[in-house]
Write an enzyme that holds these catalytic residues in place. Structure first.
Site, PDB file in Angstrom:
ATOM      1  N   LYS A  75       0.802  -1.227   0.000  1.00  0.00           N
ATOM      2  CA  LYS A  75       0.000   0.000   0.000  1.00  0.00           C
ATOM      3  C   LYS A  75       0.846   1.295   0.000  1.00  0.00           C
ATOM      4  CE  LYS A  75      -4.410  -1.389   2.014  1.00  0.00           C
ATOM      5  NZ  LYS A  75      -5.344  -1.100   3.107  1.00  0.00           N
ATOM      6  N   ASP A 111     -10.222   3.675   2.100  1.00  0.00           N
ATOM      7  CA  ASP A 111     -10.465   3.142   3.450  1.00  0.00           C
ATOM      8  C   ASP A 111     -11.108   4.176   4.380  1.00  0.00           C
ATOM      9  OD1 ASP A 111      -9.500   0.593   2.957  1.00  0.00           O
ATOM     10  OD2 ASP A 111      -7.453   1.103   3.521  1.00  0.00           O
TER      11      ASP A 111
END
Ligand code: ATR
Length: 285
Positions: A75, A111
């Site tokens: 990520k 997210d």
């Protein structure tokens, strides 16, 4: 819920890059979404070793893949490989969704918004309220970036390793306009009246351990555990016993995926179908 995909010369390809990716639920989630909207698209898992990230991404672009998700451990490593990174992903320092616009790679992080959207069943207006966050890892960082835009008055971050909580708070405080962030000990957290307590630690995945004892808190009005395997962690079981409204991490998983789906397709993601796909995938687990 069928996730059968139609493949032709026009099929648009998507996927998730991770190491490992064997447990990902994203293929069921997105292939169901594509099917429900009648889109000719397919989503695949791509296991990629950390040292192979750059050639893998180059390969995906060369193959005309339209977009992909990133999971552990890629990520943050993806950042230098992108042409553009959204403001929220820059703040979080991590990208979970990439779109390829004619080979130009645009990265974002769904997210934070996914977490905020997942709170809807609690009917909770965070503006002016106090929130407690357990943990200071990558998930906590994404949540704090989202929560700091919710208008919460104060966010208390408590972590086993206090230095990590302090570092997290000091790096994100500059972006929080109305919200004060504070790193606290567990006993300091317990003494606060909290509108919401969120567990972002991995404690509870074993189905046995708890990151905190809810009975020790002065006041907690809502509890969220971002763990979804098992669906009810011991922390959530305690919330249930104490009649505290609570949610697990399934909603966050669903909504981060729905945001990614929209980022790629420009269409509203089919919530009911995608939720059912996640539920049946988890039951089959
Ligand atoms: P993620 O990206 O999922 O947030 P992470 O960055 O590895 O994962 O962070 C895991 C979090 O769970 C951290 O806050 C970690 O605490 P430390 O910073 O002290 O390591 C927390 N955690 C993991 N195991 C724990 C345990 N047994 N007790 C308390 N906290 C724990």
């Amino acid at each position: 819920m069928s996730t059968a995909v139609r493949i032709s010369g026009k099929t648009k390809l998507y996927g998730v890059i991770g190491h490992p990716v064997t447990h990902t639920l994203s293929p069921q989630l997105h292939n169901t979404g594509f099917n429900a909207l009648g889109l000719e698209a397919a989503y695949l898992p791509f296991p990629v070793h950390p040292e192979q990230l750059q050639p893998a991404v180059r390969g995906l672009v060369a193959l005309g893949v339209c977009g992909f998700n990133l999971t552990v451990p890629h990520k943050s490593a993806i950042l230098p490989l992108l042409d553009e990174v959204s403001l929220i992903a820059q703040r979080i320092g991590a990208v979970n969704t990439v779109r390829s616009d004619d080979g130009k790679l645009l990265g974002t992080n769904t997210d934070a918004l996914g977490f905020l959207r997942s709170l809807a069943p609690l009917d909770l207006e965070l503006r002016g309220l106090r929130v407690g966050v357990l943990g200071a890892g990558g998930s906590a960082r994404a949540l704090l970036a989202g929560l700091s835009e919710s208008g919460a008055a104060r966010i208390f971050v408590c972590n086993r390793t206090p230095e990590r909580a302090e570092a997290l708070v000091s790096s994100l405080q500059q972006f929080a306009q109305e919200t004060e962030m504070v790193a606290v000990s567990l006993s300091e957290l317990e003494s606060q009246p909290l509108a919401l307590l969120v567990n972002t630690t991995t404690v509870g995945m074993d189905g046995v351990s708890v990151p905190a004892d809810l009975e020790r808190f002065r006041e907690i009005r809502n509890v969220v555990d971002i763990i979804y395997r098992p669906p009810q962690t011991p922390l959530l079981a305690q919330a249930q016993r104490l009649s505290i409204p609570h949610l697990n991490g399934l909603g966050m998983l669903l909504h981060q995926g729905m945001e990614a789906f929209s980022f790629w397709t420009g269409k509203l993601a089919p919530e009911a179908e995608m939720r059912a796909a996640l539920n049946s995938a988890l039951q089959a687990d």
